[in-house]
Enzyme design. Structure first.
Site, short mmCIF file in Angstrom:
data_model
loop_
_atom_site.label_atom_id
_atom_site.label_comp_id
_atom_site.label_asym_id
_atom_site.label_seq_id
_atom_site.Cartn_x
_atom_site.Cartn_y
_atom_site.Cartn_z
N CYS A 1 1.29 -1.31 -0.18
CA CYS A 1 -0.03 -0.10 0.06
C CYS A 1 0.83 1.66 -0.09
CB CYS A 1 -0.64 0.27 1.44
SG CYS A 1 -1.47 1.28 1.11
N CYS B 1 0.23 3.30 2.69
CA CYS B 1 0.86 3.27 4.28
C CYS B 1 2.02 3.28 4.74
CB CYS B 1 0.57 1.20 4.24
SG CYS B 1 -0.80 1.52 4.06
#
Length: 217
Positions: free
Chosen positions: A130, A133
């Site tokens: 991600c 993230c």
């Protein structure tokens, strides 16, 4: 609260990777942006005196403790001993320390959740694939450093611990969840900056243990 971006958390990792890269173009980092976890040491001062000055300084540095003004080795020993005593009462699992981000297993998280009810837990549920993230990781490290002993800051990999992510009803990544007294207080989906993370963690001080909510669906 404004967030940068977030990734959906689909069931298939390859699909998640493709959708996240298309939505947020960022190179996949080779390593996690985490502060180093302090090594296991005894707070016994006699044992600490056996360490070299550079080793004492390094251990203090890992804990974001300024040692540059210390003139004597004993000052380093006392400072590190006090820090280790504080760490022992700070973390129920022994995996966390003030001022740093700890990457927890599901079991360690459960221990922390059942631990000190007065110190909130700021949990980042993330995935390696991600982009948002990974973008938030250094911001979380800075937030942990500023918060110090005011909050326990942790990360859990949603791919390694899918059951925990499902129990927490995590749909988008990253999901930042605030716990106090063993219960969820609030959550935000999407990447946050350091100041937003600090303010979010400190908001737990306004919530009594009896006011904490159940995990949101």
């Amino acid at each position: 609260m404004n967030v940068f971006a977030k990734c959906a958390r689909p069931a298939v990792t390859l699909v998640a990777l493709a959708s996240c890269v298309d939505a947020f173009v960022a190179p996949r980092p080779a390593a996690r942006c985490l502060a180093p976890r302090p090594s296991a040491l005894s707070s016994d001062r006699a044992e600490l005196r056996a360490l070299r000055v550079k080793e004492l300084q390094a251990e203090l540095g890992k804990r974001n403790i300024r040692w540059q003004t210390f003139l004597e080795k004993e000052e380093l020993v006392v400072a590190l001993s006090n820090a280790l005593v504080a760490e022992a009462s700070f973390s129920a699992s022994g995996a966390m320390a003030p001022g740093v981000v700890a990457e927890l297993t599901a079991e360690q998280f459960e221990l922390e959740l059942a631990g000190d009810p007065a110190t909130p837990i700021l949990l980042d549920v993330y995935a390696k694939w991600c982009g948002p993230c990974q973008m938030m990781a250094p911001q979380l490290a800075k937030a942990a450093e500023e918060l110090g002993a005011a909050a326990r800051v942790a990360k859990v990999d949603s791919d390694l611990y899918e059951a925990l992510a499902s129990t927490l009803n995590v749909g988008g990544l990253p999901t930042v969840i605030l716990f106090k007294g063993g219960k969820e207080v609030d959550r935000v989906e999407g990447a946050l900056m350091k100041d937003q993370l600090v303010a979010f963690a400190k908001s737990a001080a306004e919530v009594g243990a009896g006011d904490a909510c159940c995990p949101k669906g």
